[in-house]
Structures are given as structure tokens and as C-alpha cells.
Design a protein around this motif. Structure first.
Motif, PDB file in Angstrom:
ATOM      1  N   PHE A  65       0.853  -1.185   0.000  1.00 10.60           N
ATOM      2  CA  PHE A  65       0.000   0.000   0.000  1.00 10.60           C
ATOM      3  C   PHE A  65       0.893   1.240   0.000  1.00 10.60           C
ATOM      4  CE2 PHE A  65       0.637  -1.428   4.355  1.00 10.60           C
ATOM      5  CZ  PHE A  65       1.043  -0.287   5.016  1.00 10.60           C
ATOM      6  N   SER A  66       0.307   2.390  -0.335  1.00 12.62           N
ATOM      7  CA  SER A  66       1.042   3.653  -0.355  1.00 12.62           C
ATOM      8  C   SER A  66       0.388   4.651   0.587  1.00 12.62           C
ATOM      9  CB  SER A  66       1.089   4.217  -1.782  1.00 12.62           C
ATOM     10  OG  SER A  66      -0.217   4.476  -2.268  1.00 12.62           O
ATOM     11  N   LEU A  67       1.177   5.573   1.099  1.00 15.78           N
ATOM     12  CA  LEU A  67       0.699   6.624   1.987  1.00 15.78           C
ATOM     13  C   LEU A  67       1.718   7.740   2.010  1.00 15.78           C
ATOM     14  CD1 LEU A  67       1.174   5.654   5.733  1.00 15.78           C
ATOM     15  CD2 LEU A  67       2.363   4.529   3.872  1.00 15.78           C
ATOM     16  N   LYS A  68       1.340   8.871   2.624  1.00 12.33           N
ATOM     17  CA  LYS A  68       2.279   9.969   2.745  1.00 12.33           C
ATOM     18  C   LYS A  68       3.389   9.587   3.723  1.00 12.33           C
ATOM     19  CE  LYS A  68      -1.053  13.598   1.666  1.00 12.33           C
ATOM     20  NZ  LYS A  68      -1.743  14.831   2.144  1.00 12.33           N
ATOM     21  N   LYS A  69       4.587  10.036   3.418  1.00 16.99           N
ATOM     22  CA  LYS A  69       5.745   9.660   4.231  1.00 16.99           C
ATOM     23  C   LYS A  69       5.573  10.114   5.680  1.00 16.99           C
ATOM     24  CE  LYS A  69      10.786   9.873   4.342  1.00 16.99           C
ATOM     25  NZ  LYS A  69      12.008  10.356   3.644  1.00 16.99           N
ATOM     26  N   ARG A  70       4.969  11.302   5.859  1.00 17.94           N
ATOM     27  CA  ARG A  70       4.805  11.809   7.229  1.00 17.94           C
ATOM     28  C   ARG A  70       3.788  11.000   8.032  1.00 17.94           C
ATOM     29  NH1 ARG A  70       0.130  14.877   7.338  1.00 17.94           N
ATOM     30  NH2 ARG A  70      -0.617  15.672   5.320  1.00 17.94           N
ATOM     31  N   GLN A  71       3.031  10.129   7.363  1.00 14.88           N
ATOM     32  CA  GLN A  71       2.061   9.296   8.063  1.00 14.88           C
ATOM     33  C   GLN A  71       2.652   7.971   8.532  1.00 14.88           C
ATOM     34  OE1 GLN A  71      -0.973   9.155   4.976  1.00 14.88           O
ATOM     35  NE2 GLN A  71      -2.215  10.688   6.059  1.00 14.88           N
ATOM     36  N   LEU A  72       3.897   7.712   8.206  1.00 17.57           N
ATOM     37  CA  LEU A  72       4.557   6.501   8.690  1.00 17.57           C
ATOM     38  C   LEU A  72       4.721   6.555  10.206  1.00 17.57           C
ATOM     39  CD1 LEU A  72       7.418   6.077   6.050  1.00 17.57           C
ATOM     40  CD2 LEU A  72       5.493   4.506   6.402  1.00 17.57           C
ATOM     41  N   PRO A  73       4.654   5.415  10.879  1.00 19.31           N
ATOM     42  CA  PRO A  73       4.921   5.403  12.321  1.00 19.31           C
ATOM     43  C   PRO A  73       6.360   5.810  12.593  1.00 19.31           C
ATOM     44  CG  PRO A  73       4.768   3.169  11.463  1.00 19.31           C
ATOM     45  CD  PRO A  73       4.327   4.068  10.364  1.00 19.31           C
TER      46      PRO A  73
ATOM     47  N   THR B 111       9.613   2.082   0.044  1.00 20.35           N
ATOM     48  CA  THR B 111      10.127   2.593  -1.228  1.00 20.35           C
ATOM     49  C   THR B 111       9.640   4.030  -1.406  1.00 20.35           C
ATOM     50  OG1 THR B 111      10.027   0.382  -2.226  1.00 20.35           O
ATOM     51  CG2 THR B 111      10.222   2.259  -3.721  1.00 20.35           C
ATOM     52  N   GLU B 112      10.604   4.943  -1.656  1.00 22.89           N
ATOM     53  CA  GLU B 112      10.255   6.348  -1.854  1.00 22.89           C
ATOM     54  C   GLU B 112       9.534   6.536  -3.194  1.00 22.89           C
ATOM     55  OE1 GLU B 112      10.853   8.990   0.067  1.00 22.89           O
ATOM     56  OE2 GLU B 112      12.189   8.212   1.628  1.00 22.89           O
ATOM     57  N   LEU B 113       8.446   7.329  -3.196  1.00 22.61           N
ATOM     58  CA  LEU B 113       7.713   7.690  -4.398  1.00 22.61           C
ATOM     59  C   LEU B 113       7.752   9.212  -4.582  1.00 22.61           C
ATOM     60  CD1 LEU B 113       4.583   5.382  -3.879  1.00 22.61           C
ATOM     61  CD2 LEU B 113       6.633   4.889  -5.246  1.00 22.61           C
ATOM     62  N   ASP B 114       7.072   9.706  -5.581  1.00 20.67           N
ATOM     63  CA  ASP B 114       7.019  11.146  -5.803  1.00 20.67           C
ATOM     64  C   ASP B 114       6.036  11.814  -4.847  1.00 20.67           C
ATOM     65  OD1 ASP B 114       8.803  10.841  -7.883  1.00 20.67           O
ATOM     66  OD2 ASP B 114       7.218  10.608  -9.405  1.00 20.67           O
ATOM     67  N   ASP B 115       6.149  13.168  -4.757  1.00 20.01           N
ATOM     68  CA  ASP B 115       5.197  13.996  -4.006  1.00 20.01           C
ATOM     69  C   ASP B 115       5.087  13.609  -2.540  1.00 20.01           C
ATOM     70  OD1 ASP B 115       4.578  15.425  -6.344  1.00 20.01           O
ATOM     71  OD2 ASP B 115       3.050  13.936  -6.902  1.00 20.01           O
TER      72      ASP B 115
ATOM     73  N   VAL C   4       4.727   0.816   0.758  1.00 19.57           N
ATOM     74  CA  VAL C   4       5.057  -0.098   1.860  1.00 19.57           C
ATOM     75  C   VAL C   4       4.723  -1.523   1.448  1.00 19.57           C
ATOM     76  CG1 VAL C   4       4.615  -0.707   4.261  1.00 19.57           C
ATOM     77  CG2 VAL C   4       4.576   1.704   3.569  1.00 19.57           C
ATOM     78  N   ASN C   5       5.693  -2.403   1.597  1.00 15.86           N
ATOM     79  CA  ASN C   5       5.466  -3.834   1.430  1.00 15.86           C
ATOM     80  C   ASN C   5       5.629  -4.489   2.798  1.00 15.86           C
ATOM     81  OD1 ASN C   5       5.282  -4.829  -1.575  1.00 15.86           O
ATOM     82  ND2 ASN C   5       6.732  -3.106  -1.562  1.00 15.86           N
TER      83      ASN C   5
END
Length: 618
Positions: A99-107, A117-121, A126-127
Motif C-alpha cells: 500500500f502507499s501513503l504519505k511519508k509523514r504518516q509513517l509510524p 520505497t520512496e515515491l514522488d510527491d 510499503v510492502n
């Protein structure tokens, strides 16, 4: 004669409306009062509820009736048919999850088995393995849909700058301000006549400030993805009501605090104020309680205990599928549990000398409040012996003051929760006390039938309409019941189902006993004397000349109080909230061996102690 604590003002709000000037009381007994008497109360409620003011029609009055007292929980609190919750779940998939989410939403601490894995924007992918623990949002229907709520459309937070204040504290500001302005005497005038430390403020909650701006947010926000604010912890404390009154309403440096005693909390605080006045530690006491427990978590907590009247059990009593929220609370009849409520109630008391000197209104007096515990018992929630003691003491004091004949001219404001256990235990206590003291047909009523159980302020919800009896002459009956249950002991009692007339201004009744049976064994009973009885006693103590002077001064005080009420009805209430005003620092303090002076007060604080302990040193 000892110093008699005299009730000189009251204010606040509950499901029946504004407490001051007996408006809430009149809502309870509106059926037996004439249209002229009710006019100001309907107008006051219409303004509080933000209803059209151009003309007070029968349609408006019906809206007022529908939007007051116990009723279905309204959306300003929550929807009982659609309560939010989260359920824990374990997700499984043999190929894992991506699944994907905003980086700042990671625990903050990323599980070791996650592959990022880093994405754009600012997004990441997350795997994770085949097993993930999650919280799934959802909604459920609460088993309880009834509560005693403040009048529909009324919001105490709109009366002052109350950003991020818990509801219970906004109710405190409204209620305490109402009591202060209803006194008819400027607070500065009161303070000019006493030393600044001779004020007591005792007010608080039985639980805590439970909504999203208090303990609710403190506990929930981390689980809901939000932050804890700097206000949530301090503003959730039970004594914060007293703190707000001291700091923002009366500028007090006197005695303060709250005495938490579950459902008897108000009477515990009343006892503190009465004791302070009688001992000379205070000449004025502001006593009250504010509670806003109509939130899902608090109600669910009581519901799972089996304490609240559920829709299912109410329907079973009535043989119907449509719950009658209006009759959710049925004291001393066949019933199903108590009904949660919110309320803020405050009373101002003075010692009799100060009350006479200032020409204060005399609403009644409180010679004593008795508190006793239950001793050993099998269940912390079960009834015990303590309430026998408090009721016997209060009745015994009434006999001492009023005599045998006067004792017959008293009535009881019962705790009357509407639970099967209470109807048996409290009726047995009252009946046995009545039999012991030879009281025949003791009139008993229970206000929770109208306004519900507000926990901390519950006994204050009983005291306010007690004082209303001595204005309009009717003891409110328990109108939600049609009969008294078979297991209620009532040989010496007159449990009132209908409103009971007791003479012009309640002249047939010289006193009342306000009773409270709190969870955990917190029992309290207060003896409250009528205004007429209080004036009789003050005349004996101070003389007819002094009372004639009091009466002359009281004309101005009563007129000033009435002006406040008329303005509140016609223009709305302006609360007292003095944030950042008259702040004192170390520059405002001067101390010597005899006194301490503060620049904001006319009089000094006396440091020349006269004690009885120095004799031990001779």
C-alpha cells in the motif's frame, strides 16, 4: 446562636433551563402555574434556545417543551444510533500486502518487516508480510438513547471566548456568572465588607471534564491520529470549576477546592462551605458543581454496569417497540435504571450577619450537611448503612430547630435515581426515619424524573427546585410515574405523583431535607430551612430593628437582581469572564507581622492569629 449560612443567590442551567429566579423550577410545574407567571420563563428559554422572539406562540412554547427535560440524545452531543468506534483486526494474505501513503504518516518506529520505497510527491510504498494488525473504523447503535440535556440550541461556549474549553467548564462560567449577577449586590461591594481571604469557593465534578477538549481528547487523540494539546490535561481536572471561578469570575484569594463524593459531590462541597461559614473561616461561600457526562464513553461505562435505563428495558416495561425517552427515569415505580444528564449549578451563601448588613436576598438557609460512609459491604456499588445515619441526623436537627409540630411541616427531596435497587433501599431509609421521629405522611419527591442524573451536581438539581417551592407553593410531583412499585416501603411516606400545593409561598413547609446516596458509599443529607423560617430565626438573633433595616436595603437589592433577570430575558446574558484582568504579582503584595495587604483589595488579610493552642505551652 451560631452563624447561620444563608443562601443569597443561585444560578446555573440544566435540562429544565436557567436556575436563577426559579425559571427551571417553573418549567417543572408549568401545568399548575398561570400564563402570566410562565410568560417570562418561556421567553427566557426561547432566547436561550435561539427560537424566534417576535411572538411567543403556542407553537414556540411546544418547541420549548420538546427541547427541554429528559429526551432523546441530540446531535449536539452524538447520534446514539451511529456511535463511532474502532475494532481491532488481523489481516492475512498469503502474498503479503502493498500500500502507499504519505511519508509523514509513517509510524515513528517502522516495523522491521516493512519494506519502504520512496515515491514522488512525498509518498512512499510499503510492502509488508502476510499478517498486519489494524484498527477498522465503524459505527454501532448504543443501547441507551435518553439523557437530560441542556435546552436544545443552547451553547454555553458562545457566551465568552472559550476556545478549547471543555463543555463542563463553559457551563461553569455560565452558571457561576448567573449566580453572581442574580445576587443583586455588586461583588466589589461584598469584598469591601470582608477581608479578601474570607471567601470560599468549592466546585467541581464527580468524574472529570470528559469531552474531546478534556480527558476525552487526552486518551483518544493518540489512537485517532491526533495530538494531545497543552490544555487537555489541566482542564480535565475535577477541581477546575473552582479554579475558573477564582481566576476569571470573582478574583478570589480565599479557601478553595472540591470534595469529590460521586453522586453526593455537591452536598460534600456544600458542607465545606457551610463549615467554613460556621467556623469563621469564610463569610461568603460559592458552592456548586458542573458536569457534562453526555458523551458515549461515560454513558457506555455506566451502561455496561447495568446502571442506565436501556431502550430495550424501557420498551419491556411499556410493552412497546417505541422507546419513550421522556419517561426514561421513573423513581419509586417499576423502572429500568437511571438516566444520564448534564448540569451546572451554583449557590452563594453568606453568614447571617453579613447577609443582614448588606440587605441580601434570603432564599433559605443551611444549618448543616451530614456525610457518612457505608462501612463494610459486599459490593462497592451496593447500598449500605451510611444514608440511615445522614437522614437520621438531618431529621434530628430539624426536630431540634423546628420542634415536634414543625417537623411535620417538612418534606424530602429524595435521591430517587430511577433504579430498582434505589427505590427499595431509599424508601426503606426514609420510611424508617419517618417512623422513628413520628412523621406522618412525609411528602417525598424526586427531581431526576425531570432532569436526569447529573452525577456531581445531582443534589444541586434537587436544591434549586426546593427553593422554588417557597416562591410558588408547589412541590413538584414525580410526573413520569403512574403508580408506586409494590416493593417500595411507604407506610409513613407520601410519595408525590402529582404536584402538591403547600400554601402561598410554600408556607406549610418550614424545611426540606435534600438527600443523596452516592456510588461507593458517599452519603449526604442537608437540612434546608425556608426563607420564612430563616427570617424568623434571624429576627430572634439580630432583633426587629436590624431586620427592618435589612428589609429596607433589600428593596434595592431585589430591584437590582430583577433588572438583571429582565435584561437576561429580553436581551440575553452577558457572562462575567475576566481573563487577564486585575492580575497581581509580587509587586502587589505587602506583608508585616500583623497583616498582609494586596493592592486589588480594600481590606487586609489578618495575620494576628488568636489560637487556643498556645495555652499548651504555658
Amino acid at each position: 446562636m451560631n452563624k447561620l449560612p444563608v443562601i443569597v443567590s443561585m444560578g446555573g442551567i440544566n435540562a429544565a433551563g436557567r436556575t436563577s429566579f426559579h425559571h427551571a423550577y417553573r418549567r417543572l410545574v408549568n401545568e399548575v402555574l398561570d400564563d402570566e407567571t410562565m410568560q417570562s420563563t418561556w421567553q427566557d428559554l426561547a432566547r436561550l434556545m435561539k427560537l424566534e422572539q417576535t411572538e411567543l406562540t403556542q407553537e414556540t412554547i411546544q418547541k420549548i417543551k420538546d427541547g427541554t427535560l429528559i429526551r432523546r440524545i441530540e446531535s449536539q452531543h452524538f447520534d446514539p444510533a451511529n456511535v463511532y468506534y474502532q475494532r481491532s483486526a488481523s489481516l492475512h494474505h498469503e502474498n503479503g500486502f502493498e500500500f502507499s501513503l504519505k511519508k509523514r504518516q509513517l509510524p515513528e518506529v517502522i516495523p522491521t518487516e516493512w519494506q519502504i520505497t520512496e515515491l514522488d510527491d512525498g509518498m512512499v510504498s510499503v510492502n509488508c508480510p502476510e499478517h498486519v494488525d489494524v484498527l477498522l473504523p465503524g459505527h454501532y447503535k448504543m443501547e441507551v438513547s435518553s439523557a437530560g440535556q441542556l435546552p436544545s440550541g443552547f451553547d454555553p461556549s458562545q457566551y465568552y471566548h472559550s476556545k478549547y474549553h471543555p463543555r463542563g467548564l463553559t457551563m461553569t462560567v455560565f452558571g457561576a456568572s448567573d449566580a453572581l449577577q442574580s445576587m443583586g449586590i455588586e461583588w466589589d461591594t461584598v469584598m469591601d465588607n470582608i477581608n479578601p481571604d474570607l471567601v470560599s469557593v468549592y466546585a467541581g465534578t464527580a468524574v472529570f471534564q470528559a469531552d474531546e477538549y478534556g480527558a476525552g481528547g487526552l486518551y483518544q487523540n493518540p489512537l485517532n491520529g491526533s495530538r494531545i494539546s497543552s490544555k487537555m490535561m489541566p482542564l480535565s481536572l475535577p477541581e477546575m470549576a473552582a479554579d475558573f471561578i477564582n481566576s476569571y469570575i470573582v478574583n478570589s484569594v480565599g479557601n478553595t477546592g472540591t470534595n469529590v463524593g460521586a453522586c453526593a459531590t455537591f452536598l460534600y462541597n456544600l458542607r465545606q462551605g457551610v463549615n467554613d461559614i460556621q467556623s469563621g473561616r469564610a463569610r461568603v461561600a460559592i458552592v456548586g458543581s458542573s458536569e457534562a457526562p453526555v458523551v458515549p464513553e461515560i454513558m457506555e461505562g455506566f451502561s455496561v454496569m447495568g446502571a442506565l435505563a436501556t431502550d430495550k428495558n424501557l420498551n419491556k416495561l411499556d410493552g412497546t417497540d417505541n422507546v419513550n425517552n421522556r419517561r426514561a427515569c421513573r423513581p419509586f415505580s417499576d423502572n429500568a435504571g437511571f438516566t444520564m444528564a448534564e448540569s451546572a449549578q451554583f449557590f452563594i451563601l453568606m453568614d447571617d450577619e453579613l447577609a443582614v448588613k448588606l440587605g441580601a436576598n434570603i432564599l433559605g438557609s443551611v444549618p448543616d450537611v451530614f456525610v457518612n460512609a457505608d462501612a463494610n459491604k459486599k459490593s462497592i456499588s451496593g447500598p449500605g448503612v451510611g444514608n440511615y445515619i445522614t437522614m437520621a441526623k438531618a431529621t434530628g436537627l430539624a426536630k431540634r430547630i423546628l420542634g415536634e409540630d414543625g417537623l411535620q411541616r417538612t418534606f424530602v427531596q429524595a435521591h430517587g435515581t430511577g433504579t430498582p435497587q434505589n427505590r427499595v433501599s431509599e424508601s426503606h431509609i426514609l420510611n424508617q426515619v419517618a417512623e422513628t421521629y413520628g412523621i406522618k405522611n412525609w411528602s417525598v419527591t424526586a427531581m431526576k424524573a425531570y432532569v436526569g442524573h447529573s452525577l456531581g451536581p445531582a443534589a444541586a438539581d434537587q436544591l434549586a427546585p426546593t427553593l422554588g417551592v417557597w416562591q410558588h407553593g408547589y412541590i413538584p410531583g414525580i410526573k413520569t410515574i403512574e403508580y408506586v412499585a409494590d416493593d417500595v416501603i411507604q407506610d409513613n411516606l407520601n410519595i408525590l405523583i402529582d404536584h402538591h400545593y403547600v400554601g402561598e409561598k410554600g408556607s406549610e413547609m418550614l424545611a426540606a431535607i435534600v438527600n443523596s446516596k452516592g456510588f461507593g458509599g458517599n452519603n449526604a443529607s442537608a437540612l434546608v430551612l425556608s426563607p420564612a423560617q430563616t427570617e424568623t430565626m434571624l429576627t430572634r438573633k439580630h432583633g426587629e430593628k436590624a431586620m427592618a433595616e435589612w428589609q429596607q436595603k433589600n428593596q434595592h437589592v431585589s430591584a437590582t437582581a430583577k433588572q438583571y433577570d429582565e435584561k437576561a430575558i429580553n436581551e440575553g446574558i452577558e457572562v462575567v469572564y475576566q481573563f487577564g484582568e486585575q492580575v497581581m504579582t509580587e509587586q502587589d503584595v505587602a506583608i508585616d507581622k500583623e497583616k498582609l495587604s494586596l493592592t486589588k483589595f480594600k481590606n487586609n488579610i489578618d495575620l494576628s492569629f488568636q489560637d487556643s493552642f498556645s495555652a499548651f505551652l504555658d
